[in-house]
Design an enzyme around this catalytic site. Sequence first.
Site, PDB file in Angstrom:
ATOM      1  N   LYS A   1     -41.544 -14.340  33.712  1.00 60.91           N
ATOM      2  CA  LYS A   1     -40.522 -13.911  32.740  1.00 60.91           C
ATOM      3  C   LYS A   1     -40.299 -12.397  32.794  1.00 60.91           C
ATOM      4  O   LYS A   1     -39.197 -11.918  32.539  1.00 60.91           O
ATOM      5  CB  LYS A   1     -40.902 -14.377  31.330  1.00 60.91           C
TER       6      LYS A   1
ATOM      7  N   TYR B   1     -46.724 -17.484  33.882  1.00 64.57           N
ATOM      8  CA  TYR B   1     -45.487 -17.518  33.086  1.00 64.57           C
ATOM      9  C   TYR B   1     -45.060 -16.100  32.710  1.00 64.57           C
ATOM     10  O   TYR B   1     -43.890 -15.740  32.845  1.00 64.57           O
ATOM     11  CB  TYR B   1     -45.699 -18.361  31.828  1.00 64.57           C
TER      12      TYR B   1
ATOM     13  N   SER C   1     -37.747 -14.251  27.481  1.00 64.36           N
ATOM     14  CA  SER C   1     -38.787 -14.735  26.579  1.00 64.36           C
ATOM     15  C   SER C   1     -39.515 -13.551  25.966  1.00 64.36           C
ATOM     16  O   SER C   1     -39.451 -12.435  26.505  1.00 64.36           O
ATOM     17  CB  SER C   1     -39.767 -15.577  27.402  1.00 64.36           C
TER      18      SER C   1
ATOM     19  N   ASP D   1     -31.196 -29.766  40.922  1.00 62.66           N
ATOM     20  CA  ASP D   1     -32.446 -29.026  40.750  1.00 62.66           C
ATOM     21  C   ASP D   1     -32.136 -27.556  41.026  1.00 62.66           C
ATOM     22  O   ASP D   1     -31.543 -27.237  42.069  1.00 62.66           O
ATOM     23  CB  ASP D   1     -33.503 -29.557  41.733  1.00 62.66           C
TER      24      ASP D   1
HETATM   25  N1  LIG Z   1     -39.625 -23.144  23.951  1.00 63.54           N
HETATM   26  C1  LIG Z   1     -40.035 -21.899  23.819  1.00 63.54           C
HETATM   27  O1  LIG Z   1     -40.883 -21.570  22.952  1.00 63.54           O
HETATM   28  C2  LIG Z   1     -39.451 -20.822  24.705  1.00 63.54           C
HETATM   29  C3  LIG Z   1     -39.661 -19.475  24.345  1.00 63.54           C
HETATM   30  C4  LIG Z   1     -39.112 -18.479  25.135  1.00 63.54           C
HETATM   31  C5  LIG Z   1     -38.363 -18.807  26.246  1.00 63.54           C
HETATM   32  N2  LIG Z   1     -38.179 -20.116  26.583  1.00 63.54           N
HETATM   33  C6  LIG Z   1     -37.395 -20.401  27.779  1.00 63.54           C
HETATM   34  O2  LIG Z   1     -36.305 -21.218  27.429  1.00 63.54           O
HETATM   35  C7  LIG Z   1     -35.817 -21.856  28.606  1.00 63.54           C
HETATM   36  C8  LIG Z   1     -35.475 -23.305  28.272  1.00 63.54           C
HETATM   37  O3  LIG Z   1     -36.642 -23.986  27.891  1.00 63.54           O
HETATM   38  P1  LIG Z   1     -36.737 -24.913  26.594  1.00 63.54           P
HETATM   39  O4  LIG Z   1     -37.797 -24.321  25.722  1.00 63.54           O
HETATM   40  O5  LIG Z   1     -35.394 -25.165  26.029  1.00 63.54           O
HETATM   41  O6  LIG Z   1     -37.400 -26.228  27.233  1.00 63.54           O
HETATM   42  P2  LIG Z   1     -36.747 -27.629  27.657  1.00 63.54           P
HETATM   43  O7  LIG Z   1     -37.740 -28.254  28.566  1.00 63.54           O
HETATM   44  O8  LIG Z   1     -36.314 -28.383  26.451  1.00 63.54           O
HETATM   45  O9  LIG Z   1     -35.465 -27.206  28.506  1.00 63.54           O
HETATM   46  C9  LIG Z   1     -35.554 -26.859  29.875  1.00 63.54           C
HETATM   47  C10 LIG Z   1     -34.612 -27.743  30.647  1.00 63.54           C
HETATM   48  O10 LIG Z   1     -34.635 -27.334  32.017  1.00 63.54           O
HETATM   49  C11 LIG Z   1     -34.705 -28.508  32.825  1.00 63.54           C
HETATM   50  N3  LIG Z   1     -35.346 -28.171  34.092  1.00 63.54           N
HETATM   51  C12 LIG Z   1     -36.652 -27.852  34.302  1.00 63.54           C
HETATM   52  N4  LIG Z   1     -36.866 -27.640  35.609  1.00 63.54           N
HETATM   53  C13 LIG Z   1     -35.672 -27.829  36.233  1.00 63.54           C
HETATM   54  C14 LIG Z   1     -35.252 -27.753  37.576  1.00 63.54           C
HETATM   55  N5  LIG Z   1     -36.112 -27.474  38.558  1.00 63.54           N
HETATM   56  N6  LIG Z   1     -33.945 -28.009  37.855  1.00 63.54           N
HETATM   57  C15 LIG Z   1     -33.063 -28.309  36.885  1.00 63.54           C
HETATM   58  N7  LIG Z   1     -33.413 -28.400  35.597  1.00 63.54           N
HETATM   59  C16 LIG Z   1     -34.697 -28.168  35.261  1.00 63.54           C
HETATM   60  C17 LIG Z   1     -35.533 -29.488  32.014  1.00 63.54           C
HETATM   61  O11 LIG Z   1     -35.313 -30.831  32.451  1.00 63.54           O
HETATM   62  C18 LIG Z   1     -35.022 -29.223  30.608  1.00 63.54           C
HETATM   63  O12 LIG Z   1     -33.883 -30.001  30.297  1.00 63.54           O
HETATM   64  C19 LIG Z   1     -36.898 -21.683  29.673  1.00 63.54           C
HETATM   65  O13 LIG Z   1     -36.495 -20.688  30.581  1.00 63.54           O
HETATM   66  C20 LIG Z   1     -38.095 -21.202  28.871  1.00 63.54           C
HETATM   67  O14 LIG Z   1     -38.975 -20.425  29.636  1.00 63.54           O
HETATM   68  C21 LIG Z   1     -38.689 -21.128  25.824  1.00 63.54           C
END
Ligand SMILES: NC(=O)c1ccc[n+]([C@@H]2O[C@H](COP(=O)([O-])OP(=O)(O)OC[C@H]3O[C@@H](n4cnc5c(N)ncnc54)[C@H](O)[C@@H]3O)[C@@H](O)[C@H]2O)c1
Length: 278
Positions: free
Chosen positions: A164, A160, A147, A64
């Site tokens: 960010k 959020y 982001s 984590d």
């Molecule tokens: N999806 C979007 O539209 C978007 C846009 C901009 C930025 N982001 C950013 O991208 C990053 C990745 O997100 P994603 O969209 O790929 O989502 P996702 O949920 O598919 O990936 C995030 C991963 O982080 C893991 N995770 C969450 N909390 C955790 C913790 N406490 N310890 C260890 N692992 C943990 C989850 O299990 C998951 O595998 C994030 O920082 C998110 O804010 C996403």
Amino acid sequence: MTGGWLEGDAALITGGGSGIGRAVAERFLAEGASVTILGRDKKRLDEVVRDAADPSRIHAVVADVRDSGSLHLAVAEAVDRFGKLDTLVANAGVWDYQRQLTRLSGQELNTAFDEIFAVNVKGYVLAAEAAWRELVKTRGSIVMTLSNASFYVNGGGPLYTASKHACLGLMRELAYELAPKVRVNGVACGGMNTDLRGPQGLGLADRSISASFAKQGPDTPPPPIPLHDSSTDPRDFTGPYVLLASRAQSGPITGHAINVDGGIGVRGFAGAAGGDHL
Ligand SMILES: NC(=O)c1ccc[n+]([C@@H]2O[C@H](COP(=O)([O-])OP(=O)(O)OC[C@H]3O[C@@H](n4cnc5c(N)ncnc54)[C@H](O)[C@@H]3O)[C@@H](O)[C@H]2O)c1
């Protein structure tokens, strides 16, 4: 493979079991790197390892990101397995489903703030702290997933967006503090069809952003951004991570965020895109 941009490098990616973290892991492997993926969900991590073309170059650690001790163990395990650490991709995060201030009670804000900031901001600082000593040894770099919400409003709610924006500040501060040994940059992603979840404290831990993409049909209006028909597949967002991780391609770049959001910063007043008629 030979000739990849990250040939022989070793990377650690938090949140590497799904979404953009998994896409970056697979892209780094294709570019010749070895990769340690870290996440909370063992099943998902195992799946990424199982699907890898060359399982000898990928390793998974269940941890984590809110726990400094586990991050230190993960860095040690990554170095033990691949001999060094060139790149940390700080990426694990949660979203707030654009829950606005006026739709949250004080108690909900209290709980959700702690959870969102613990994962999104503390998770990045703690990972950087666990990794910097190894990164100094290799003159490596940190790439943070930022982001559109690191720059603009309404990509999240206040929690959020604030988290960010904090990550953008963190990226800049660490770029200063770790220079000249370690470069620190960010990739500010726009909307991607991933499994991004919400905070447990708001009862949103089982809700996935992918559901919003699934609901979209031919009658759904396009997002109000210039490149409104661009891909939302996380694999199409991985190029800037490779660029920033590569010493050869971005050796003099630090403290910089690449916006990969379809051009939010250049959208128009009358219409998001000026060239729809072309
Ligand atoms: N999806 C979007 O539209 C978007 C846009 C901009 C930025 N982001 C950013 O991208 C990053 C990745 O997100 P994603 O969209 O790929 O989502 P996702 O949920 O598919 O990936 C995030 C991963 O982080 C893991 N995770 C969450 N909390 C955790 C913790 N406490 N310890 C260890 N692992 C943990 C989850 O299990 C998951 O595998 C994030 O920082 C998110 O804010 C996403």
